[in-house]
Structures are given as C-alpha cells and as structure tokens.
Motif scaffolding. Structure first.
Motif, short mmCIF file in Angstrom:
data_model
loop_
_atom_site.label_atom_id
_atom_site.label_comp_id
_atom_site.label_asym_id
_atom_site.label_seq_id
_atom_site.Cartn_x
_atom_site.Cartn_y
_atom_site.Cartn_z
N ASP A 20 0.83 -1.21 0.00
CA ASP A 20 0.00 0.00 0.00
C ASP A 20 0.87 1.26 0.00
OD1 ASP A 20 -2.28 -1.49 -0.04
OD2 ASP A 20 -2.72 -1.30 2.10
N THR A 23 2.62 1.68 -3.39
CA THR A 23 1.63 2.14 -4.36
C THR A 23 1.35 3.63 -4.18
OG1 THR A 23 0.60 -0.05 -4.46
CG2 THR A 23 -0.72 1.82 -5.21
N TYR A 24 1.25 4.06 -2.94
CA TYR A 24 1.04 5.48 -2.64
C TYR A 24 2.18 6.33 -3.22
CZ TYR A 24 1.13 9.82 0.06
OH TYR A 24 1.20 11.14 0.42
N LYS A 27 2.13 7.55 -6.96
CA LYS A 27 1.00 8.38 -7.43
C LYS A 27 1.41 9.41 -8.48
CE LYS A 27 1.40 11.54 -3.45
NZ LYS A 27 2.61 10.89 -2.90
#
Length: 341
Positions: A20, A23-24, A27
């Motif tokens: 997570d 992935t952040y 952005k």
C-alpha cells in the motif's frame, strides 16, 4: 532541511506488506511514460521497480511480530532555498540522499558501527505537495468556503424549485466572498488538495526494520533512544541518535553543495525554537543585521508571520510572547512534512 522519521503505523497491528505504501509513492507516475517517471533507487541503483521494492521489504521481516513495524519511512524535505541552490536537480538530490543515508547508518548506537551497506532502503523523489486540512491557510479559508458552499446549495435548490429567491444575488455574494477570502493562488482560494506553489521537491525513503542479512533489527524510532542494557551478562549498545542524524545530514548537504546555511535553517536552532522560544529569540536578535534579516525572511516564508524584530537584545522579554504563539505553528508545520503509513 526538514527530516522526519515515521514508523509504519496501522492501528494496533502492522500490515504484513509494504504494498500500500509503495503504491502510494507511485502516485506522481500515473499517466507518465517510463522515461518521464521518477523511479525508486537505492545506494547503487537508479531504477528499481515497485514490485522489487515490495518483494525486498516484505521478504526482510524475519522474527518480527504483528505488533512490530516492518519498515520505517524517512522524508527528506529540502527548503525552496536549498532546492534553488542545487537547481532542483534530481541527480544531485539522489547524490545527497546516498550520502545522507550514510549519516543515517552511522547514527545507530551499536558496538560494531553500522554502515550504509547494512541498510536495506529504497528512495523515491516527488516533485509536488498539496495543501492538507490542517494547514494554516486552509483553516483560515474554511469559514469563507463554508459560506460559499451554503450559497451554492441554495442556488441548486432554487433551480430545482425547492427554494424561492434570487440566484443573481447569491452569485454576487459568492463573488464577494471569493474576493474576501484570505489566501489565494492566482485568484483561486486555497483549499485542501490544491497543489502548493514553488519548488516542492522532496524524497520519501522506505527503510526495512531489519538489516540486509535479515538477522538484526535496526529501529530509528523514538522509543529506541541511545542506551545500554545487559544481555546474557554482556553490555549491549542499542538505539538511534536522532539528533546526530539530523545535524549530520544538514552538514552533508552544506559540504556537498557549498551551501551557506542560515541561523533559521539549522536543526538545532529549530529545536530550541520549539523548546525554549526565549533563548531562540535572544540568539536571533543578537545576530548581525544581514543574517537576522534573512532569518526573519525564512521564518515569514514558512508561514509563521514573524514581526519585525530589529530591537535591542536587552528588550527580549517584550516580544517573547510572540514566540510562544509561534511555537504551536512550528509544530503544525513540522507535522505537515510527514505522513502516516
């Protein structure tokens, strides 16, 4: 240079994967071609895929319990003045990160010195920042935005026939409120999620809790301060010298790029500001006029709105109250540079 150290945080337990967070950090790459993307890098490699970062971090958690963090996040936040000094060059910034991570490794308090080659980390440069809900300018604009939202809602109701009244009158009221709003960028009121102006380049670093051998724990958390303990009858050194890391990372930047750091930019002085505004103020008023002027400019640009302090040092107490008010603002500013993961 603002540096933050944040542990992986998810309520009472910790996620078993870094996916997570990785992935952040991807952005800003959305919609960009591969060559225009900012890639993860480590001490020796410039292009590391997100998949490899996740695999390496997730596979380096031997013997860590659910209630123990699996990784830490570091953020290196150069000021706009520092970014201008290196022309906002990502190549120079990567060079700095690699030197700063040597300072990070050397700050662990261990019997055998820790080297950067013992640290498993992956860094990512980001170029933009957005305003958060707790930013001062967003909070001060909120009453105006709430009133504008109320008027817009009334306009929609009039269109639907649910309310009687003048749409034109409400539109004029909205225009007036926009004009009166305290903080704007190019005429647009600042709100949460809006991009911040100027150079905002910074670096996120994900660091494994375990060393590269997956045997030893290397925690930079505030709970693990420099200390010694007895283990099997032997004195063991443990902990992390956070102040040393912050100060040495500043010195590294200055040495690499010939940067002339002002009083207001030193970590030790910012720490004094928070803990003892009276002493900070006394030191500031005792600076040469040119250095004091630049320090005040830097503080004002940070959003603290420091008044003109060109007064004799023997009148320090007359303005100490001002710095006590600024203390909370400084703490909020520091929080805005970190994220929870």
């Amino acid at each position: 240079m603002y540096i933050t150290v944040t542990r992986q945080h998810m309520d009472q337990t910790f996620s078993q994967s870094s996916a997570d967070f990785v992935t952040y950090l991807e952005k800003e790459n959305k919609g960009k071609s591969f060559d225009l993307q900012e890639h993860f890098f480590d001490q020796y490699n410039d292009r590391i895929s997100p998949e490899q970062v996740i695999a390496e971090i997730d596979g380096n958690t031997a013997k860590l319990k659910k209630r123990e963090p699996k990784f830490y996040s570091l953020t290196l936040n150069p000021s706009q003045r520092e970014l201008k000094a290196i022309n906002n060059d990502p190549t120079l910034l990567r060079r700095y990160v690699r030197e700063a991570m040597k300072d990070y490794a050397a700050s662990f308090y261990r019997k055998t010195p820790v080297s950067v080659d013992s640290i498993k980390y992956y860094a990512k440069i980001e170029h933009g920042r957005t305003f958060k809900g707790f930013d001062k300018k967003v909070k001060e604009n909120q009453p105006y935005r709430a009133e504008i939202a109320r008027l817009n809602n009334e306009i929609r109701k009039i269109h639907r026939g649910e309310l009687q009244g003048s749409i034109k009158k409400r539109q004029k009221q909205i225009e007036k409120l926009i004009e009166q709003t305290l903080h704007k960028i190019d005429g647009v009121p600042i709100k949460q999620g809006m991009a911040k102006p100027g150079l905002q380049t910074h670096v996120h670093i994900i660091v494994s809790r375990k060393d590269v051998t997956n045997r030893f724990s290397l925690s930079p958390g505030s709970s693990y301060k420099e200390s010694e303990a007895k283990l099997n009858g032997e004195t063991v050194k443990r902990g992390f010298k956070r102040d040393q890391f912050f100060e040495n990372a500043e010195k590294t930047f200055d040495k690499l790029f010939g940067y002339d750091r002002n009083f207001a930019e030193h970590y030790r002085n910012r720490k004094t500001f928070v803990r003892d505004p009276t002493t900070y103020f006394a030191q500031l008023t005792g600076l040469p006029v040119s250095e004091r002027g630049l320090a005040l400019k830097i503080l004002n640009e940070s959003g603290l709105n420091v008044p003109n302090l060109n007064i004799p040092a023997n009148k320090v107490q007359l303005a100490v109250k001002t710095f006590h008010k600024l203390k909370r603002a400084m703490q909020v500013a520091q929080k805005s540079t970190s994220i929870e993961i």
